[in-house]
Design a protein around this motif. Sequence first.
Motif, PDB file in Angstrom:
ATOM      1  N   ALA A  29      54.986  74.692  21.047  1.00  0.00           N
ATOM      2  CA  ALA A  29      55.581  75.187  19.808  1.00  0.00           C
ATOM      3  C   ALA A  29      56.900  75.887  20.104  1.00  0.00           C
ATOM      4  O   ALA A  29      57.041  76.600  21.076  1.00  0.00           O
ATOM      5  CB  ALA A  29      54.627  76.158  19.126  1.00  0.00           C
ATOM      6  N   LEU A  30      57.878  75.643  19.236  1.00  0.00           N
ATOM      7  CA  LEU A  30      59.198  76.210  19.422  1.00  0.00           C
ATOM      8  C   LEU A  30      59.289  77.529  18.688  1.00  0.00           C
ATOM      9  O   LEU A  30      59.031  77.607  17.496  1.00  0.00           O
ATOM     10  CB  LEU A  30      60.263  75.238  18.898  1.00  0.00           C
ATOM     11  CG  LEU A  30      60.226  73.844  19.524  1.00  0.00           C
ATOM     12  CD1 LEU A  30      61.327  72.984  18.929  1.00  0.00           C
ATOM     13  CD2 LEU A  30      60.384  73.915  21.033  1.00  0.00           C
ATOM     14  N   LYS A  31      59.677  78.574  19.388  1.00  0.00           N
ATOM     15  CA  LYS A  31      59.796  79.891  18.787  1.00  0.00           C
ATOM     16  C   LYS A  31      61.261  80.276  18.701  1.00  0.00           C
ATOM     17  O   LYS A  31      62.067  79.895  19.522  1.00  0.00           O
ATOM     18  CB  LYS A  31      59.023  80.933  19.596  1.00  0.00           C
ATOM     19  CG  LYS A  31      57.547  80.607  19.723  1.00  0.00           C
ATOM     20  CD  LYS A  31      56.777  81.783  20.228  1.00  0.00           C
ATOM     21  CE  LYS A  31      56.710  82.849  19.183  1.00  0.00           C
ATOM     22  NZ  LYS A  31      55.874  83.976  19.584  1.00  0.00           N
ATOM     23  N   SER A  32      61.603  81.022  17.694  1.00  0.00           N
ATOM     24  CA  SER A  32      62.997  81.400  17.477  1.00  0.00           C
ATOM     25  C   SER A  32      63.183  82.896  17.614  1.00  0.00           C
ATOM     26  O   SER A  32      62.427  83.676  17.059  1.00  0.00           O
ATOM     27  CB  SER A  32      63.440  80.963  16.077  1.00  0.00           C
ATOM     28  OG  SER A  32      64.725  81.447  15.795  1.00  0.00           O
ATOM     29  N   CYS A  33      64.219  83.265  18.363  1.00  0.00           N
ATOM     30  CA  CYS A  33      64.581  84.677  18.516  1.00  0.00           C
ATOM     31  C   CYS A  33      65.889  84.979  17.808  1.00  0.00           C
ATOM     32  O   CYS A  33      66.437  86.057  17.957  1.00  0.00           O
ATOM     33  CB  CYS A  33      64.744  85.032  19.988  1.00  0.00           C
ATOM     34  SG  CYS A  33      63.254  84.866  20.949  1.00  0.00           S
ATOM     35  N   ASN A  74      57.982  94.642  16.463  1.00  0.00           N
ATOM     36  CA  ASN A  74      57.323  93.339  16.401  1.00  0.00           C
ATOM     37  C   ASN A  74      58.328  92.211  16.158  1.00  0.00           C
ATOM     38  O   ASN A  74      57.965  91.146  15.676  1.00  0.00           O
ATOM     39  CB  ASN A  74      56.259  93.328  15.300  1.00  0.00           C
ATOM     40  CG  ASN A  74      55.163  94.331  15.555  1.00  0.00           C
ATOM     41  OD1 ASN A  74      54.636  94.416  16.672  1.00  0.00           O
ATOM     42  ND2 ASN A  74      54.825  95.127  14.561  1.00  0.00           N
ATOM     43  N   ALA A  75      59.590  92.463  16.507  1.00  0.00           N
ATOM     44  CA  ALA A  75      60.638  91.463  16.295  1.00  0.00           C
ATOM     45  C   ALA A  75      60.611  90.407  17.396  1.00  0.00           C
ATOM     46  O   ALA A  75      60.103  90.652  18.495  1.00  0.00           O
ATOM     47  CB  ALA A  75      61.992  92.147  16.263  1.00  0.00           C
ATOM     48  N   PRO A  76      61.151  89.219  17.140  1.00  0.00           N
ATOM     49  CA  PRO A  76      61.295  88.220  18.204  1.00  0.00           C
ATOM     50  C   PRO A  76      62.014  88.824  19.402  1.00  0.00           C
ATOM     51  O   PRO A  76      62.984  89.563  19.243  1.00  0.00           O
ATOM     52  CB  PRO A  76      62.128  87.120  17.525  1.00  0.00           C
ATOM     53  CG  PRO A  76      61.772  87.233  16.075  1.00  0.00           C
ATOM     54  CD  PRO A  76      61.629  88.715  15.833  1.00  0.00           C
ATOM     55  N   TRP A  77      61.572  88.466  20.604  1.00  0.00           N
ATOM     56  CA  TRP A  77      61.964  89.260  21.767  1.00  0.00           C
ATOM     57  C   TRP A  77      62.529  88.464  22.937  1.00  0.00           C
ATOM     58  O   TRP A  77      62.694  88.991  24.036  1.00  0.00           O
ATOM     59  CB  TRP A  77      60.775  90.094  22.236  1.00  0.00           C
ATOM     60  CG  TRP A  77      59.483  89.333  22.455  1.00  0.00           C
ATOM     61  CD1 TRP A  77      58.579  88.950  21.494  1.00  0.00           C
ATOM     62  CD2 TRP A  77      58.937  88.885  23.704  1.00  0.00           C
ATOM     63  NE1 TRP A  77      57.506  88.291  22.065  1.00  0.00           N
ATOM     64  CE2 TRP A  77      57.702  88.247  23.421  1.00  0.00           C
ATOM     65  CE3 TRP A  77      59.364  88.980  25.029  1.00  0.00           C
ATOM     66  CZ2 TRP A  77      56.892  87.687  24.419  1.00  0.00           C
ATOM     67  CZ3 TRP A  77      58.566  88.433  26.024  1.00  0.00           C
ATOM     68  CH2 TRP A  77      57.347  87.805  25.704  1.00  0.00           C
ATOM     69  N   CYS A  78      62.891  87.210  22.725  1.00  0.00           N
ATOM     70  CA  CYS A  78      63.407  86.423  23.854  1.00  0.00           C
ATOM     71  C   CYS A  78      64.653  87.056  24.456  1.00  0.00           C
ATOM     72  O   CYS A  78      64.803  87.103  25.685  1.00  0.00           O
ATOM     73  CB  CYS A  78      63.678  84.982  23.448  1.00  0.00           C
ATOM     74  SG  CYS A  78      64.868  84.772  22.115  1.00  0.00           S
ATOM     75  N   PHE A 114      69.413  78.006  23.359  1.00  0.00           N
ATOM     76  CA  PHE A 114      68.874  76.794  22.747  1.00  0.00           C
ATOM     77  C   PHE A 114      69.109  76.756  21.242  1.00  0.00           C
ATOM     78  O   PHE A 114      69.047  77.779  20.559  1.00  0.00           O
ATOM     79  CB  PHE A 114      67.360  76.713  22.979  1.00  0.00           C
ATOM     80  CG  PHE A 114      66.950  76.624  24.414  1.00  0.00           C
ATOM     81  CD1 PHE A 114      66.945  75.412  25.084  1.00  0.00           C
ATOM     82  CD2 PHE A 114      66.552  77.754  25.112  1.00  0.00           C
ATOM     83  CE1 PHE A 114      66.557  75.318  26.414  1.00  0.00           C
ATOM     84  CE2 PHE A 114      66.155  77.682  26.443  1.00  0.00           C
ATOM     85  CZ  PHE A 114      66.156  76.458  27.089  1.00  0.00           C
ATOM     86  N   ASP A 115      69.356  75.553  20.751  1.00  0.00           N
ATOM     87  CA  ASP A 115      69.366  75.269  19.321  1.00  0.00           C
ATOM     88  C   ASP A 115      68.360  74.153  19.104  1.00  0.00           C
ATOM     89  O   ASP A 115      68.568  73.022  19.542  1.00  0.00           O
ATOM     90  CB  ASP A 115      70.766  74.828  18.879  1.00  0.00           C
ATOM     91  CG  ASP A 115      70.847  74.452  17.411  1.00  0.00           C
ATOM     92  OD1 ASP A 115      69.787  74.391  16.741  1.00  0.00           O
ATOM     93  OD2 ASP A 115      71.964  74.182  16.921  1.00  0.00           O
ATOM     94  N   ASP A 165      68.953  79.494  18.533  1.00  0.00           N
ATOM     95  CA  ASP A 165      67.638  79.990  18.137  1.00  0.00           C
ATOM     96  C   ASP A 165      66.916  80.783  19.222  1.00  0.00           C
ATOM     97  O   ASP A 165      66.024  81.572  18.910  1.00  0.00           O
ATOM     98  CB  ASP A 165      66.718  78.808  17.777  1.00  0.00           C
ATOM     99  CG  ASP A 165      67.196  78.033  16.588  1.00  0.00           C
ATOM    100  OD1 ASP A 165      67.418  78.640  15.524  1.00  0.00           O
ATOM    101  OD2 ASP A 165      67.364  76.790  16.703  1.00  0.00           O
ATOM    102  N   HIS A 166      67.239  80.549  20.500  1.00  0.00           N
ATOM    103  CA  HIS A 166      66.362  81.029  21.572  1.00  0.00           C
ATOM    104  C   HIS A 166      67.171  81.135  22.859  1.00  0.00           C
ATOM    105  O   HIS A 166      68.239  80.528  22.993  1.00  0.00           O
ATOM    106  CB  HIS A 166      65.204  80.027  21.735  1.00  0.00           C
ATOM    107  CG  HIS A 166      64.156  80.418  22.714  1.00  0.00           C
ATOM    108  ND1 HIS A 166      63.404  81.570  22.616  1.00  0.00           N
ATOM    109  CD2 HIS A 166      63.713  79.793  23.842  1.00  0.00           C
ATOM    110  CE1 HIS A 166      62.536  81.633  23.619  1.00  0.00           C
ATOM    111  NE2 HIS A 166      62.712  80.573  24.379  1.00  0.00           N
ATOM    112  N   VAL A 167      66.650  81.901  23.824  1.00  0.00           N
ATOM    113  CA  VAL A 167      67.383  82.131  25.062  1.00  0.00           C
ATOM    114  C   VAL A 167      66.426  82.332  26.225  1.00  0.00           C
ATOM    115  O   VAL A 167      65.277  82.765  26.041  1.00  0.00           O
ATOM    116  CB  VAL A 167      68.314  83.373  24.899  1.00  0.00           C
ATOM    117  CG1 VAL A 167      67.489  84.647  24.731  1.00  0.00           C
ATOM    118  CG2 VAL A 167      69.289  83.515  26.046  1.00  0.00           C
ATOM    119  N   GLY A 168      66.885  82.032  27.426  1.00  0.00           N
ATOM    120  CA  GLY A 168      66.110  82.247  28.649  1.00  0.00           C
ATOM    121  C   GLY A 168      67.027  82.149  29.855  1.00  0.00           C
ATOM    122  O   GLY A 168      68.254  82.164  29.725  1.00  0.00           O
TER     123      GLY A 168
END
Length: 241
Positions: free
Chosen positions: A3-7, A129-133, A181-182, A193-196
Amino acid sequence: MHALKSCARAALVTGVAAGALVSAVVAGPQAAQAGTTHAAAVTSHIVQAGGEQAGGDGATSGSPDTLAQIAATLPKVSPQDVLKLAASQVGITENSYGGGTKFHEWYMSSPRAQETLARDGGTLSGYANAPWCDMFVSWVGEQLGIGPVMGSDAYTVTHATWFAEHGRWGDTPVPGAVVFFDWSGGDSIGGIDHVGFVVRDNGDGTIETIEGNTGDGGAVEQRTRSKSYVAGYGYPLYTAP
């Protein structure tokens, strides 16, 4: 793919949190090679986007020379140091509300949280509880003492923009790069949307990464990702090869 999660909107303090481990982090002889590869690749492929910028949001902002001056005052940290610390966090999971990690706790206690609240509005408790990536990426840099040359934020778009403003944004995956990432497959910073972190380029159209706030349960995981989802890479100004 899991599943794709968005931060992406974590810094607005209104969002809610959107497998198995693969091969180990580069080590041994590969680590030494990765350090030299990182320096060469970044030199060759960085997009020199922008120059001296007015920060306005509390973040360090300006030209590549500004970062170089700051880096000279920081501890010696290599890409492999960052990947080792990031990998040591694999398995940490969020609570049933999408938060409750030490990365949330650290961000809420950091001066940067006050700056991003002033920028984006909301309340400090909204980060719990916010998105945390991006909190995870920022935590790693801060723990090793190189936060000023890695950037720090809870909003992926702003963090990517910070890299671009410093001329440290490009399209080449190298170990220790921050990958954005998008999930729609675009390459615009505004669509991120996301990072790592990049562990390695697998040479087959995929990269190996370490990410926070990922997977079905919201965890730190080591992943294999298609490059087709990558919007771009930010290159921290590492202080050691």
